[in-house]
Design a protein around this motif. Structure first.
Motif, PDB file in Angstrom:
ATOM      1  N   SER A 157       0.831  -1.211   0.000  1.00 34.87           N
ATOM      2  CA  SER A 157       0.000   0.000   0.000  1.00 34.87           C
ATOM      3  C   SER A 157       0.862   1.256   0.000  1.00 34.87           C
ATOM      4  O   SER A 157       0.548   2.244  -0.680  1.00 34.87           O
ATOM      5  N   ARG A 158       1.946   1.237   0.755  1.00 37.08           N
ATOM      6  CA  ARG A 158       2.867   2.381   0.772  1.00 37.08           C
ATOM      7  C   ARG A 158       3.409   2.670  -0.620  1.00 37.08           C
ATOM      8  O   ARG A 158       3.445   3.830  -1.074  1.00 37.08           O
ATOM      9  N   ASN A 159       3.810   1.626  -1.325  1.00 40.36           N
ATOM     10  CA  ASN A 159       4.379   1.821  -2.657  1.00 40.36           C
ATOM     11  C   ASN A 159       3.339   2.333  -3.652  1.00 40.36           C
ATOM     12  O   ASN A 159       3.648   3.152  -4.523  1.00 40.36           O
ATOM     13  N   ILE A 160       2.095   1.847  -3.523  1.00 39.78           N
ATOM     14  CA  ILE A 160       1.049   2.304  -4.443  1.00 39.78           C
ATOM     15  C   ILE A 160       0.762   3.790  -4.229  1.00 39.78           C
ATOM     16  O   ILE A 160       0.620   4.565  -5.186  1.00 39.78           O
ATOM     17  N   ILE A 161       0.698   4.214  -2.962  1.00 39.18           N
ATOM     18  CA  ILE A 161       0.442   5.635  -2.675  1.00 39.18           C
ATOM     19  C   ILE A 161       1.609   6.490  -3.153  1.00 39.18           C
ATOM     20  O   ILE A 161       1.416   7.554  -3.766  1.00 39.18           O
ATOM     21  N   ALA A 162       2.835   6.042  -2.885  1.00 41.07           N
ATOM     22  CA  ALA A 162       4.007   6.808  -3.325  1.00 41.07           C
ATOM     23  C   ALA A 162       4.049   6.911  -4.845  1.00 41.07           C
ATOM     24  O   ALA A 162       4.358   7.978  -5.410  1.00 41.07           O
ATOM     25  N   SER A 163       3.745   5.814  -5.530  1.00 40.39           N
ATOM     26  CA  SER A 163       3.741   5.841  -6.994  1.00 40.39           C
ATOM     27  C   SER A 163       2.665   6.784  -7.524  1.00 40.39           C
ATOM     28  O   SER A 163       2.879   7.509  -8.506  1.00 40.39           O
ATOM     29  N   HIS A 164       1.503   6.805  -6.866  1.00 47.44           N
ATOM     30  CA  HIS A 164       0.425   7.699  -7.296  1.00 47.44           C
ATOM     31  C   HIS A 164       0.815   9.164  -7.092  1.00 47.44           C
ATOM     32  O   HIS A 164       0.563  10.016  -7.965  1.00 47.44           O
ATOM     33  N   LEU A 165       1.436   9.476  -5.960  1.00 49.10           N
ATOM     34  CA  LEU A 165       1.864  10.853  -5.704  1.00 49.10           C
ATOM     35  C   LEU A 165       2.921  11.294  -6.714  1.00 49.10           C
ATOM     36  O   LEU A 165       2.903  12.439  -7.195  1.00 49.10           O
ATOM     37  N   LEU A 166       3.839  10.395  -7.041  1.00 47.39           N
ATOM     38  CA  LEU A 166       4.879  10.737  -8.015  1.00 47.39           C
ATOM     39  C   LEU A 166       4.277  10.970  -9.397  1.00 47.39           C
ATOM     40  O   LEU A 166       4.655  11.917 -10.104  1.00 47.39           O
ATOM     41  N   LYS A 167       3.330  10.126  -9.762  1.00 47.33           N
ATOM     42  CA  LYS A 167       2.717  10.241 -11.088  1.00 47.33           C
ATOM     43  C   LYS A 167       1.889  11.519 -11.212  1.00 47.33           C
ATOM     44  O   LYS A 167       1.852  12.143 -12.283  1.00 47.33           O
ATOM     45  N   CYS A 168       1.241  11.932 -10.117  1.00 43.35           N
ATOM     46  CA  CYS A 168       0.302  13.056 -10.182  1.00 43.35           C
ATOM     47  C   CYS A 168       0.839  14.329  -9.541  1.00 43.35           C
ATOM     48  O   CYS A 168       0.072  15.274  -9.300  1.00 43.35           O
ATOM     49  N   CYS A 169       2.127  14.355  -9.241  1.00 44.59           N
ATOM     50  CA  CYS A 169       2.678  15.535  -8.563  1.00 44.59           C
ATOM     51  C   CYS A 169       2.532  16.783  -9.431  1.00 44.59           C
ATOM     52  O   CYS A 169       2.299  17.886  -8.926  1.00 44.59           O
ATOM     53  N   GLY A 170       2.653  16.649 -10.737  1.00 44.08           N
ATOM     54  CA  GLY A 170       2.519  17.800 -11.621  1.00 44.08           C
ATOM     55  C   GLY A 170       1.090  18.219 -11.866  1.00 44.08           C
ATOM     56  O   GLY A 170       0.851  19.245 -12.532  1.00 44.08           O
ATOM     57  N   ASP A 171       0.115  17.476 -11.360  1.00 47.36           N
ATOM     58  CA  ASP A 171      -1.308  17.790 -11.549  1.00 47.36           C
ATOM     59  C   ASP A 171      -1.958  18.280 -10.258  1.00 47.36           C
ATOM     60  O   ASP A 171      -3.150  18.047 -10.036  1.00 47.36           O
ATOM     61  N   ASN A 172      -1.160  18.953  -9.430  1.00 44.91           N
ATOM     62  CA  ASN A 172      -1.679  19.526  -8.177  1.00 44.91           C
ATOM     63  C   ASN A 172      -2.323  18.462  -7.286  1.00 44.91           C
ATOM     64  O   ASN A 172      -3.402  18.664  -6.723  1.00 44.91           O
ATOM     65  N   ILE A 173      -1.640  17.326  -7.153  1.00 43.24           N
ATOM     66  CA  ILE A 173      -2.200  16.243  -6.345  1.00 43.24           C
ATOM     67  C   ILE A 173      -2.347  16.644  -4.886  1.00 43.24           C
ATOM     68  O   ILE A 173      -3.248  16.176  -4.183  1.00 43.24           O
ATOM     69  N   PHE A 174      -1.484  17.567  -4.416  1.00 44.86           N
ATOM     70  CA  PHE A 174      -1.548  17.973  -3.014  1.00 44.86           C
ATOM     71  C   PHE A 174      -2.570  19.088  -2.778  1.00 44.86           C
ATOM     72  O   PHE A 174      -2.604  19.680  -1.702  1.00 44.86           O
ATOM     73  N   LYS A 175      -3.388  19.357  -3.798  1.00 48.48           N
ATOM     74  CA  LYS A 175      -4.555  20.219  -3.632  1.00 48.48           C
ATOM     75  C   LYS A 175      -5.844  19.419  -3.801  1.00 48.48           C
ATOM     76  O   LYS A 175      -6.925  19.992  -3.887  1.00 48.48           O
ATOM     77  N   MET A 176      -5.690  18.092  -3.870  1.00 46.76           N
ATOM     78  CA  MET A 176      -6.834  17.198  -4.006  1.00 46.76           C
ATOM     79  C   MET A 176      -7.014  16.401  -2.717  1.00 46.76           C
ATOM     80  O   MET A 176      -6.068  16.174  -1.968  1.00 46.76           O
ATOM     81  N   GLU A 177      -8.252  15.985  -2.499  1.00 47.45           N
ATOM     82  CA  GLU A 177      -8.548  15.127  -1.358  1.00 47.45           C
ATOM     83  C   GLU A 177      -7.935  13.744  -1.574  1.00 47.45           C
ATOM     84  O   GLU A 177      -7.962  13.228  -2.696  1.00 47.45           O
ATOM     85  N   PRO A 178      -7.380  13.126  -0.561  1.00 48.57           N
ATOM     86  CA  PRO A 178      -7.186  13.612   0.809  1.00 48.57           C
ATOM     87  C   PRO A 178      -5.799  14.196   1.038  1.00 48.57           C
ATOM     88  O   PRO A 178      -5.417  14.465   2.169  1.00 48.57           O
ATOM     89  N   PHE A 179      -5.033  14.382  -0.058  1.00 49.64           N
ATOM     90  CA  PHE A 179      -3.633  14.784   0.095  1.00 49.64           C
ATOM     91  C   PHE A 179      -3.471  16.269   0.380  1.00 49.64           C
ATOM     92  O   PHE A 179      -2.351  16.729   0.593  1.00 49.64           O
ATOM     93  N   ASN A 180      -4.571  17.031   0.363  1.00 50.40           N
ATOM     94  CA  ASN A 180      -4.483  18.447   0.724  1.00 50.40           C
ATOM     95  C   ASN A 180      -4.629  18.649   2.233  1.00 50.40           C
ATOM     96  O   ASN A 180      -4.722  19.777   2.700  1.00 50.40           O
ATOM     97  N   HIS A 181      -4.679  17.543   2.988  1.00 48.99           N
ATOM     98  CA  HIS A 181      -4.739  17.590   4.447  1.00 48.99           C
ATOM     99  C   HIS A 181      -3.634  16.699   5.010  1.00 48.99           C
ATOM    100  O   HIS A 181      -3.115  15.819   4.305  1.00 48.99           O
TER     101      HIS A 181
END
Length: 252
Positions: A157-181
């Motif tokens: 699960s850790r690797n899947i979340i990390a891979s998703h964050l890396l893939k979507c980092c350029g698409d403002n992933i940290f302004k989307m739920e739940p990563f904006n909290h």
């Protein structure tokens, strides 16, 4: 009559002879005394031998009981040793199974760790261009991901979340739920299952969090008023507490 008298006389003579025969001799002969003495010795000797035989029988019974007791103790000791050997074998078997399982799990976690280290290094370089809040959220999530996993499912699960964050980092992933909290206290497996997140999940699967407009409720209240809030603007605003407004649409 004469016959009866003769019979009585004979009976008396018989009785006298019997009584005389039962009486001990007043002056027995020396040979008779010696015989009696020998008889008494023989009886005492037989009694002594019988007593010795009884003592020997009791000793034999005691020896048999002691031998049986020793055999029982020996049997119990052997049984206890056998039980101890069985317990040792079971413990060895469990240790071998645990060691084999641990090696298998550790090998799988090590494989996940190698993949995670590659992704987290790339993610660290990718967040440098983010704004302050997004970078703060990214740092908090990365700290959450760096916590050692307890099992292979957590590492996956850790690797899947990390891979998703890396893939979507350029698409403002940290302004989307739940990563904006900040990350919740649950484990990563629960977080991933709640998000229904997989390696094939798209970056726009969750809505972007929009900044809240200040005093949005007052703006809505003024826009709903008939006079555009002209009357409400003249009212005093309480510093503490609240006020109730009952809005009625006038008849036109």
């Amino acid at each position: 009559m004469l016959i009866r008298t003769a019979r009585k006389n004979r009976k008396k003579s018989y009785d006298m002879e019997d009584s005389e025969s039962q009486k001990p001799e007043k002056n027995p002969s020396p040979a008779r005394k010696e015989d009696r003495k020998e008889d008494r010795k023989e009886r005492r000797k037989e009694q002594e031998m019988e007593r010795k035989r009884e003592v020997e029988r009791r000793k034999e019974i005691a020896r048999e009981k002691e031998q049986e007791k020793q055999n029982q103790q020996k049997w119990h000791k052997e049984l206890e040793k056998e039980r101890q050997r069985e317990k040792e074998l079971q413990r060895d078997h469990l240790r071998q199974e645990a060691s084999t399982s641990s090696k298998r799990v550790n090998a799988e976690i090590t494989k996940f760790d190698d993949e995670f280290e590659r992704d987290i290094e790339k993610l660290e370089r990718s967040i440098c261009q983010l704004d302050f809040r997004s970078k703060t959220m990214a740092t908090m999530w990365m700290d959450k991901l760096r916590q050692p996993p307890h099992n292979a499912a957590e590492a996956r699960s850790r690797n899947i979340i990390a891979s998703h964050l890396l893939k979507c980092c350029g698409d403002n992933i940290f302004k989307m739920e739940p990563f904006n909290h900040p990350p919740p206290p649950q484990n990563l497996t629960s977080i991933r299952e709640k998000m229904v997140l997989t390696r094939d999940s798209t970056c726009h699967g969750m809505p972007i969090a929009r900044p809240k407009e200040p005093n949005a409720n007052l703006t809505q209240l003024f826009s709903d008023s008939y006079d555009g809030g002209a009357f409400l603007r003249q009212l005093p605003v309480p510093r503490d507490g609240a006020f109730f407004i009952y809005h009625m649409q006038p008849n036109l």
